[in-house]
Design a protein around this motif. Structure first.
Motif, PDB file in Angstrom:
ATOM      1  N   ASN A   1      19.224  -3.993 111.000  1.00 49.78           N
ATOM      2  CA  ASN A   1      18.264  -4.671 111.870  1.00 49.78           C
ATOM      3  C   ASN A   1      17.365  -3.711 112.638  1.00 49.78           C
ATOM      4  O   ASN A   1      16.291  -4.102 113.092  1.00 49.78           O
ATOM      5  CB  ASN A   1      18.996  -5.595 112.839  1.00 49.78           C
ATOM      6  CG  ASN A   1      19.454  -6.873 112.172  1.00 49.78           C
ATOM      7  OD1 ASN A   1      18.661  -7.778 111.953  1.00 49.78           O
ATOM      8  ND2 ASN A   1      20.731  -6.936 111.810  1.00 49.78           N
ATOM      9  N   GLY A   2      17.790  -2.467 112.793  1.00 45.57           N
ATOM     10  CA  GLY A   2      16.968  -1.498 113.511  1.00 45.57           C
ATOM     11  C   GLY A   2      15.948  -0.779 112.648  1.00 45.57           C
ATOM     12  O   GLY A   2      15.246   0.116 113.133  1.00 45.57           O
ATOM     13  N   ILE A   3      15.854  -1.170 111.378  1.00 44.43           N
ATOM     14  CA  ILE A   3      14.913  -0.520 110.457  1.00 44.43           C
ATOM     15  C   ILE A   3      13.604  -1.303 110.447  1.00 44.43           C
ATOM     16  O   ILE A   3      13.487  -2.343 109.794  1.00 44.43           O
ATOM     17  CB  ILE A   3      15.499  -0.409 109.040  1.00 44.43           C
ATOM     18  CG1 ILE A   3      16.844   0.329 109.080  1.00 44.43           C
ATOM     19  CG2 ILE A   3      14.522   0.297 108.109  1.00 44.43           C
ATOM     20  CD1 ILE A   3      17.549   0.403 107.748  1.00 44.43           C
ATOM     21  N   GLU A   4      12.624  -0.827 111.180  1.00 41.57           N
ATOM     22  CA  GLU A   4      11.375  -1.559 111.353  1.00 41.57           C
ATOM     23  C   GLU A   4      10.658  -1.781 110.023  1.00 41.57           C
ATOM     24  O   GLU A   4       9.986  -2.811 109.825  1.00 41.57           O
ATOM     25  CB  GLU A   4      10.466  -0.798 112.318  1.00 41.57           C
ATOM     26  CG  GLU A   4       9.189  -1.527 112.679  1.00 41.57           C
ATOM     27  CD  GLU A   4       9.442  -2.878 113.360  1.00 41.57           C
ATOM     28  OE1 GLU A   4       8.619  -3.792 113.171  1.00 41.57           O
ATOM     29  OE2 GLU A   4      10.464  -2.993 114.072  1.00 41.57           O
ATOM     30  N   ALA A   5      10.781  -0.856 109.098  1.00 43.76           N
ATOM     31  CA  ALA A   5      10.077  -0.967 107.818  1.00 43.76           C
ATOM     32  C   ALA A   5      10.522  -2.182 107.008  1.00 43.76           C
ATOM     33  O   ALA A   5       9.806  -2.621 106.098  1.00 43.76           O
ATOM     34  CB  ALA A   5      10.289   0.306 106.994  1.00 43.76           C
ATOM     35  N   LEU A   6      11.694  -2.735 107.323  1.00 45.30           N
ATOM     36  CA  LEU A   6      12.211  -3.879 106.567  1.00 45.30           C
ATOM     37  C   LEU A   6      11.819  -5.215 107.180  1.00 45.30           C
ATOM     38  O   LEU A   6      12.185  -6.263 106.662  1.00 45.30           O
ATOM     39  CB  LEU A   6      13.742  -3.788 106.475  1.00 45.30           C
ATOM     40  CG  LEU A   6      14.286  -2.565 105.751  1.00 45.30           C
ATOM     41  CD1 LEU A   6      15.813  -2.598 105.731  1.00 45.30           C
ATOM     42  CD2 LEU A   6      13.743  -2.477 104.326  1.00 45.30           C
ATOM     43  N   ASN A   7      11.046  -5.158 108.267  1.00 46.74           N
ATOM     44  CA  ASN A   7      10.678  -6.383 108.969  1.00 46.74           C
ATOM     45  C   ASN A   7       9.203  -6.704 108.735  1.00 46.74           C
ATOM     46  O   ASN A   7       8.435  -6.916 109.661  1.00 46.74           O
ATOM     47  CB  ASN A   7      10.967  -6.232 110.464  1.00 46.74           C
ATOM     48  CG  ASN A   7      10.888  -7.559 111.196  1.00 46.74           C
ATOM     49  OD1 ASN A   7      11.184  -8.597 110.641  1.00 46.74           O
ATOM     50  ND2 ASN A   7      10.461  -7.514 112.444  1.00 46.74           N
ATOM     51  N   ARG A   8       8.794  -6.740 107.471  1.00 44.28           N
ATOM     52  CA  ARG A   8       7.378  -6.950 107.183  1.00 44.28           C
ATOM     53  C   ARG A   8       7.172  -8.012 106.120  1.00 44.28           C
ATOM     54  O   ARG A   8       8.012  -8.214 105.230  1.00 44.28           O
ATOM     55  CB  ARG A   8       6.715  -5.662 106.726  1.00 44.28           C
ATOM     56  CG  ARG A   8       7.096  -5.233 105.312  1.00 44.28           C
ATOM     57  CD  ARG A   8       6.386  -3.956 104.901  1.00 44.28           C
ATOM     58  NE  ARG A   8       6.612  -3.671 103.476  1.00 44.28           N
ATOM     59  CZ  ARG A   8       5.639  -3.604 102.567  1.00 44.28           C
ATOM     60  NH1 ARG A   8       4.390  -3.765 102.928  1.00 44.28           N
ATOM     61  NH2 ARG A   8       5.910  -3.335 101.301  1.00 44.28           N
ATOM     62  N   ILE A   9       6.048  -8.700 106.251  1.00 42.10           N
ATOM     63  CA  ILE A   9       5.553  -9.618 105.225  1.00 42.10           C
ATOM     64  C   ILE A   9       4.125  -9.182 104.928  1.00 42.10           C
ATOM     65  O   ILE A   9       3.316  -9.036 105.848  1.00 42.10           O
ATOM     66  CB  ILE A   9       5.560 -11.074 105.702  1.00 42.10           C
ATOM     67  CG1 ILE A   9       6.966 -11.513 106.121  1.00 42.10           C
ATOM     68  CG2 ILE A   9       5.040 -11.987 104.599  1.00 42.10           C
ATOM     69  CD1 ILE A   9       7.015 -12.927 106.666  1.00 42.10           C
ATOM     70  N   ALA A  10       3.824  -8.971 103.661  1.00 42.34           N
ATOM     71  CA  ALA A  10       2.481  -8.505 103.303  1.00 42.34           C
ATOM     72  C   ALA A  10       2.113  -9.013 101.921  1.00 42.34           C
ATOM     73  O   ALA A  10       2.988  -9.331 101.098  1.00 42.34           O
ATOM     74  CB  ALA A  10       2.437  -6.970 103.319  1.00 42.34           C
ATOM     75  N   VAL A  11       0.824  -9.110 101.671  1.00 40.40           N
ATOM     76  CA  VAL A  11       0.314  -9.430 100.336  1.00 40.40           C
ATOM     77  C   VAL A  11      -0.179  -8.135  99.720  1.00 40.40           C
ATOM     78  O   VAL A  11      -1.072  -7.474 100.260  1.00 40.40           O
ATOM     79  CB  VAL A  11      -0.816 -10.465 100.408  1.00 40.40           C
ATOM     80  CG1 VAL A  11      -1.444 -10.671  99.038  1.00 40.40           C
ATOM     81  CG2 VAL A  11      -0.285 -11.795 100.945  1.00 40.40           C
ATOM     82  N   GLU A  12       0.426  -7.764  98.592  1.00 37.99           N
ATOM     83  CA  GLU A  12       0.087  -6.524  97.904  1.00 37.99           C
ATOM     84  C   GLU A  12       0.054  -6.760  96.401  1.00 37.99           C
ATOM     85  O   GLU A  12       1.009  -7.307  95.836  1.00 37.99           O
ATOM     86  CB  GLU A  12       1.107  -5.423  98.216  1.00 37.99           C
ATOM     87  CG  GLU A  12       1.180  -5.042  99.692  1.00 37.99           C
ATOM     88  CD  GLU A  12       2.269  -4.038  99.988  1.00 37.99           C
ATOM     89  OE1 GLU A  12       2.325  -3.553 101.132  1.00 37.99           O
ATOM     90  OE2 GLU A  12       3.085  -3.731  99.071  1.00 37.99           O
ATOM     91  N   ASP A  13      -1.035  -6.366  95.771  1.00 39.50           N
ATOM     92  CA  ASP A  13      -1.154  -6.444  94.308  1.00 39.50           C
ATOM     93  C   ASP A  13      -0.840  -7.843  93.772  1.00 39.50           C
ATOM     94  O   ASP A  13      -0.144  -8.001  92.766  1.00 39.50           O
ATOM     95  CB  ASP A  13      -0.225  -5.419  93.644  1.00 39.50           C
ATOM     96  CG  ASP A  13      -0.565  -3.994  94.043  1.00 39.50           C
ATOM     97  OD1 ASP A  13      -1.756  -3.690  94.203  1.00 39.50           O
ATOM     98  OD2 ASP A  13       0.373  -3.184  94.209  1.00 39.50           O
ATOM     99  N   GLY A  14      -1.341  -8.850  94.449  1.00 39.11           N
ATOM    100  CA  GLY A  14      -1.167 -10.216  93.985  1.00 39.11           C
ATOM    101  C   GLY A  14       0.216 -10.795  94.202  1.00 39.11           C
ATOM    102  O   GLY A  14       0.563 -11.820  93.606  1.00 39.11           O
ATOM    103  N   LYS A  15       1.002 -10.160  95.078  1.00 39.46           N
ATOM    104  CA  LYS A  15       2.357 -10.637  95.351  1.00 39.46           C
ATOM    105  C   LYS A  15       2.606 -10.697  96.844  1.00 39.46           C
ATOM    106  O   LYS A  15       2.070  -9.887  97.610  1.00 39.46           O
ATOM    107  CB  LYS A  15       3.397  -9.721  94.692  1.00 39.46           C
ATOM    108  CG  LYS A  15       3.310  -9.692  93.173  1.00 39.46           C
ATOM    109  CD  LYS A  15       4.310  -8.725  92.585  1.00 39.46           C
ATOM    110  CE  LYS A  15       4.181  -8.669  91.059  1.00 39.46           C
ATOM    111  NZ  LYS A  15       5.142  -7.713  90.462  1.00 39.46           N
ATOM    112  N   LEU A  16       3.434 -11.655  97.257  1.00 36.54           N
ATOM    113  CA  LEU A  16       3.896 -11.722  98.631  1.00 36.54           C
ATOM    114  C   LEU A  16       5.147 -10.876  98.728  1.00 36.54           C
ATOM    115  O   LEU A  16       6.141 -11.138  98.049  1.00 36.54           O
ATOM    116  CB  LEU A  16       4.196 -13.167  99.032  1.00 36.54           C
ATOM    117  CG  LEU A  16       4.730 -13.368 100.452  1.00 36.54           C
ATOM    118  CD1 LEU A  16       3.654 -13.008 101.475  1.00 36.54           C
ATOM    119  CD2 LEU A  16       5.217 -14.797 100.642  1.00 36.54           C
TER     120      LEU A  16
END
Length: 285
Positions: free
Chosen positions: A56-71
């Motif tokens: 839970n302390g890993i900020e990089a794992l708390n993201r939602i993004a659209v990249e290369d045609g994928k969520l």
């Protein structure tokens, strides 16, 4: 009851997490994200991990993004993130529809999308969504990263292709064309209970005929899966009751339903007939 003794680890980066997993996986080390499945089993001592790796302390794992045609959905993204569409178009609306069927609000506030995929309960709505949309997951270990397609990921009841020292770092769902129609329907005995059967259908309409149909069933078999027979019944047909009933009948004939002390295989098969037709009706609405 209280959990058995364990050693707690709180890495701050993905690399730290996989390094810890490499050391403790052989001692039944477990990853803790939402904890909505793991913690109760630990409390009843049905699970007794010697190590907990809290990501839970890993900020990089708390993201939602659209990249290369994928969520792209990180490993610490909560179910509650999907209460409103997280991306434009049919995919965002579909996920917002599906999430309201997952347990209850407090659980959705802590449980995670990827945690649901890692747990691989047959009744998981997100597992069905990943399968229906031909999504993929990304797993990382000290050996490197690998991408696993949904069709290769689920291996049985609460069993996946993840290796014991791998961390599921993200899931990826392909964006849907703007004219895609989607519908989801599940049956449970009470609101918030585990689904006994559910279906997710997607298709486009081209010249008044169904094109590119996808129909997946979950909750009825050990793993969610697309039902090719139902998709063939839909392809090229006019959207409507006749096609939807034909697809539902095909799905019902194709499945090998589970049976337990509360639910017979015959009842689950009947449920598949109903949820498949209703999911397709919702897509048409």
């Amino acid at each position: 009851m209280k959990p058995a003794a364990f050693r707690y680890h709180a890495p701050k980066t993905v690399d730290e997490a996989v390094a810890v997993l490499a050391e403790v996986a052989g001692e039944d080390g477990r990853v803790l994200a939402g904890g909505q499945s793991l913690v109760p089993t630990m409390a009843f001592r049905l699970a007794k991990p010697a190590h907990l790796v809290d990501i839970n302390g890993i900020e990089a794992l708390n993201r939602i993004a659209v990249e290369d045609g994928k969520l792209v959905i990180g490993a610490c993204v909560r179910h509650a993130a999907f209460h409103r569409p997280v991306c434009d178009g049919p995919l965002g609306k579909l996920l917002a529809d599906v999430v309201r069927h997952i347990a209850h609000y407090p659980i959705r506030s802590r449980g995670t999308f990827c945690g649901s995929l890692a747990h691989a309960d047959p009744a998981s709505e997100w597992c069905l969504a990943l399968t229906a949309l031909d999504g993929e997951v990304v797993a990382k270990s000290k050996r490197g990263e690998r991408t696993i397609a949904a069709r290769d990921y689920f291996k049985g009841i609460m069993t996946t292709a993840l290796r014991e020292d791998e961390l599921l770092i993200e899931a990826r769902l392909p964006l849907l064309a703007a004219d895609t129609r989607c519908g989801f329907y599940e049956f449970s005995r009470r609101a918030g209970d585990f689904a006994m059967a559910m279906a997710l259908g997607c298709y486009r309409v081209d010249g008044g005929k169904i094109a590119a149909p996808r129909l997946a069933v979950g909750g009825a078999e050990p793993n969610p899966r697309r039902i090719a027979e139902a998709e063939r019944a839909l392809a090229g047909a006019a959207p409507g009751d006749k096609a939807f009933r034909a697809a539902a009948a095909a799905a019902t004939a194709a499945i090998d339903p589970m049976e337990d002390f509360t639910t017979s295989a015959e009842f689950r098969r009947d449920l598949v007939l109903a949820v498949t037709r209703r999911a397709l009706e919702r897509a048409a609405a």
